[in-house]
Structure formats: C-alpha cells, structure tokens
Enzyme design. Structure first.
Site, mmCIF file in Angstrom:
data_model
loop_
_atom_site.group_PDB
_atom_site.id
_atom_site.type_symbol
_atom_site.label_atom_id
_atom_site.label_comp_id
_atom_site.label_asym_id
_atom_site.label_seq_id
_atom_site.Cartn_x
_atom_site.Cartn_y
_atom_site.Cartn_z
ATOM 1 C CD GLU A 185 -2.251 1.242 2.988
ATOM 2 O OE1 GLU A 185 -1.575 0.770 3.932
ATOM 3 O OE2 GLU A 185 -3.379 1.739 3.139
ATOM 4 C CG ASN A 197 -4.840 3.967 0.344
ATOM 5 O OD1 ASN A 197 -4.131 3.411 -0.488
ATOM 6 N ND2 ASN A 197 -4.645 3.851 1.644
ATOM 7 C CE LYS A 223 -7.149 1.199 3.807
ATOM 8 N NZ LYS A 223 -5.867 1.614 4.429
ATOM 9 C CD GLU A 277 -5.449 4.764 5.558
ATOM 10 O OE1 GLU A 277 -5.961 4.471 4.483
ATOM 11 O OE2 GLU A 277 -4.977 3.917 6.338
ATOM 12 C CB CYS A 322 -3.922 -1.575 4.582
ATOM 13 S SG CYS A 322 -3.116 -1.620 6.204
ATOM 14 C CG ASN A 357 2.147 1.410 4.622
ATOM 15 O OD1 ASN A 357 3.307 1.783 4.705
ATOM 16 N ND2 ASN A 357 1.513 1.302 3.470
HETATM 17 N N1 CDV Z 1 -2.975 1.399 6.571
HETATM 18 C C1 CDV Z 1 -3.919 0.775 7.333
HETATM 19 O O1 CDV Z 1 -5.048 0.565 6.908
HETATM 20 N N2 CDV Z 1 -3.523 0.437 8.591
HETATM 21 C C2 CDV Z 1 -4.411 -0.133 9.559
HETATM 22 C C3 CDV Z 1 -3.958 0.247 10.939
HETATM 23 C C4 CDV Z 1 -4.381 1.615 11.288
HETATM 24 C C5 CDV Z 1 -4.502 -0.622 12.019
HETATM 25 C C6 CDV Z 1 -4.490 -1.650 9.459
HETATM 26 O O2 CDV Z 1 -5.599 -2.185 9.520
HETATM 27 O O3 CDV Z 1 -3.463 -2.311 9.377
#
Ligand code: CDV
Length: 321
Positions: A47, A107, A124, A143, A173, A198
């Site tokens: 990501e 994103n 996303k 975000e 993510c 991330n």
């Molecule tokens: N980049 C993300 O979506 N990170 C989230 C963190 C904030 C918990 C994740 O679900 O990994």
C-alpha cells in the site's frame, strides 16, 4: 494439468519522509529484476508504495499534502516500473495515493499487465483512523482526512497472470480485517487476492491495551481466514521497518486456499518471498464446504447490508421462555 503461477510479495523496507519517489522506484525495479531471476510472474508491492506512510502527518490545509499523490499513472517517476514489467515480462500490483483530474483523492491499487496496460484498479473502501487532529493518539492516522471512500466496490476480473488466466481482485490494508470485503470477492470466484499494507507495530490509538505479538497475529489471522473461507490465494505485502521513527511490522505472507502460509518474510527490509500456486487448488473449497450456491442462506443475513453499527440485543427476563 495444474494451473501453476509463481507469485511474489515484494516487501519494502521503510521509506523516509525526505526521500523522493526515485528512491522507492529504484528499489522496486531491483526487486522486479530479482523476481525475474527467480521465475516470478507477478509481484505485489505494498500500500502507498511510493512514499512514506504520509497519513501519519497532519496538514491543516489539505492542498499542502498534494505532493504525496500521483496525478498520473504512469508518470515520469513511475515509468521505470512499467518498463521493468515489459523488460522482464512480469505483471505487478502497486499501491499509491491517487488524485484524480477533478480533485478526488483515493488510496488506490492497480494491477498492471507485463505489456504496461492497467488491467484492474481498486480504491480502498475501509479507511481507518480519523479526519481531524486527535490529541489522544500517540501518532496520527489521518486516512479519513486524506482519502475518500473508494467508489469502485470490490471488482474481480479474469485476466492473464503469467501463463494462466486467473480471477484476480484486490484489497488494501485495513480491508483485510473485514470479512465482507473477502466475501464480496469470493462471490465473484476470486482466485488471487493481492493486498498491500502499512501497519504499525504498536496500537497507536492509546485507548486500551493490545499486546505487541498480537498485532502480527491479527493480520495473519484475517488473511488466512479470508483465503480459507473464500477458497482463494492471498498475496499480502507489507512496508516494514522504521519510517522517521515510526515502526511498521512487515511479516508479508502468501497464503493458499486452505489458509496455510506458503511463504513469509523474515526481515523488515526489501525482501522478495515467492510461492508456486496451483490455481486449481481453489476448487476443493469452492465446490464443497464453501459451495456458496448450495449452502449460503441470504435470508438469514439481513443485517449485513442493512445495518452498519452493532445494536444491543433484547434482554432476557425469567419466565419469558
Ligand atoms: N494502513 C492501514 O489501513 N492500517 C491499519 C492500521 C491503522 C490498524 C491496518 O488495519 O493495518
């Protein structure tokens, strides 16, 4: 005849705030070169792979964050990735911040065919964090400030993947923690889910205790169950290591439709992990325990799409029966 494809998660180590895209792109091209030498047909990058994880930095005026977004894809800076794809005959998945010509911010992730053509785009859906500066948090996670909720759903497409045709989909993510995202794609017979992430090593919310070792466990648990329950492969690629003092946990994995981890990264740096995946392995789950047509009961799932937050149940009283 097995339907074999060789997939790779191309994990990236940290990218510092001061580093330009040329640094990240150079590292990614080197990973593609290594992937080629190892017979890989598709590499999955993380990501927001081109920059540091910028939503940890608050900007009052959002236009001051414009330099973190891609305004065209490819651009002069990202063109070397597309050239490497052509040179090595490798498809690739890339996560990046997208700003559209009419000013929308997402994103985003794309899957690019070795010819350089974009096959599939995803934006996303599950944006974690908050919109405004949050003084309780140890580190901001903005975000919801920097991105709109993705407007493309969870698309799956049948497309060439190496020497095979495969049903491919993407999530980004935080999406991996939501069974609804996996099931949306399972219902489209997805065979390969590509996802980048991330994720900080520590819970930065500062509202309760989450043991460090469970951070990785929760990520793997979500991906493994998503793959098992939807009979698909998952290639989950992290950015790892310390970005400007903020630690991300790495632990990229490739998972099969039984929910088994086929390969796992062991460093927090640039690392390529690979797996030979027989796409026909998706058939067992899809035609037996997770034969959706035979066993799903949509009439019992009303709340899934009509209700967002949870509601307290009725309270039992003695004599009620
Ligand atoms: N980049 C993300 O979506 N990170 C989230 C963190 C904030 C918990 C994740 O679900 O990994």
């Amino acid at each position: 005849m097995p339907r074999l494809v060789t997939l790779a998660a191309a994990q990236l180590g940290p990218i510092q705030k001061a580093e330009g895209r040329d640094v990240a792109v150079g590292r990614m091209v080197r990973l593609m070169e290594r992937a080629h030498k190892r017979g890989v047909e598709v590499v999955v990058f993380p990501e927001l792979a081109l920059t540091t994880f910028f939503p940890r930095w608050y900007e009052e005026d959002i236009s001051r964050a414009d330099h973190w977004y891609e305004h065209a894809m490819p651009s002069n800076e990202t063109a070397p990735l597309f050239e490497a794809a052509r040179k090595y005959g490798i498809g690739f998945h890339l996560g990046y911040a997208e700003k559209t010509p009419d000013g929308h911010r997402y994103n985003t992730a794309i899957y690019v065919h070795p010819s350089g053509e974009v096959v599939l785009k995803y934006r996303k859906v599950h944006l974690p964090g908050h919109r405004d500066f949050d003084p309780i948090r140890k580190v901001q996670h903005l975000e919801k400030r920097y991105f709109e909720v993705g407007n493309l759903g969870f698309p799956v497409i049948r497309a060439p993947v190496g020497g095979q045709e495969a049903n491919i989909g993407m999530m980004i993510c935080n999406d991996r923690r939501w069974p609804e995202a996996w099931r949306e794609m399972g219902l489209q017979q997805v065979e390969i889910v590509m996802l980048g992430y991330n994720t900080p090593s520590l819970n930065m919310d500062n509202r309760g205790f989450e043991a460090h070792h469970l951070r990785v466990e929760h990520s793997h648990l979500s991906i493994r169950s998503g793959c098992y329950q939807n009979a698909c492969f998952g290639v989950a690629t992290a950015k790892g290591g310390t970005e400007d003092g903020h630690e991300l946990f790495g632990h990229s994995i490739i998972v099969n439709p039984q929910g088994e981890i086929m390969a796992q990264a062991t460093s927090w740096g640039d690392e390529l992990i690979t797996a030979d995946c027989d796409l026909d392995d998706c058939n067992l789950g899809r035609t037996t325990i997770f034969n959706f047509a035979a066993h799903r009961r949509t009439e019992a799932y009303q709340r899934i799409t009509t209700q967002t937050g949870s509601e307290a149940p009725p309270v039992w009283k003695p004599g009620q029966g």
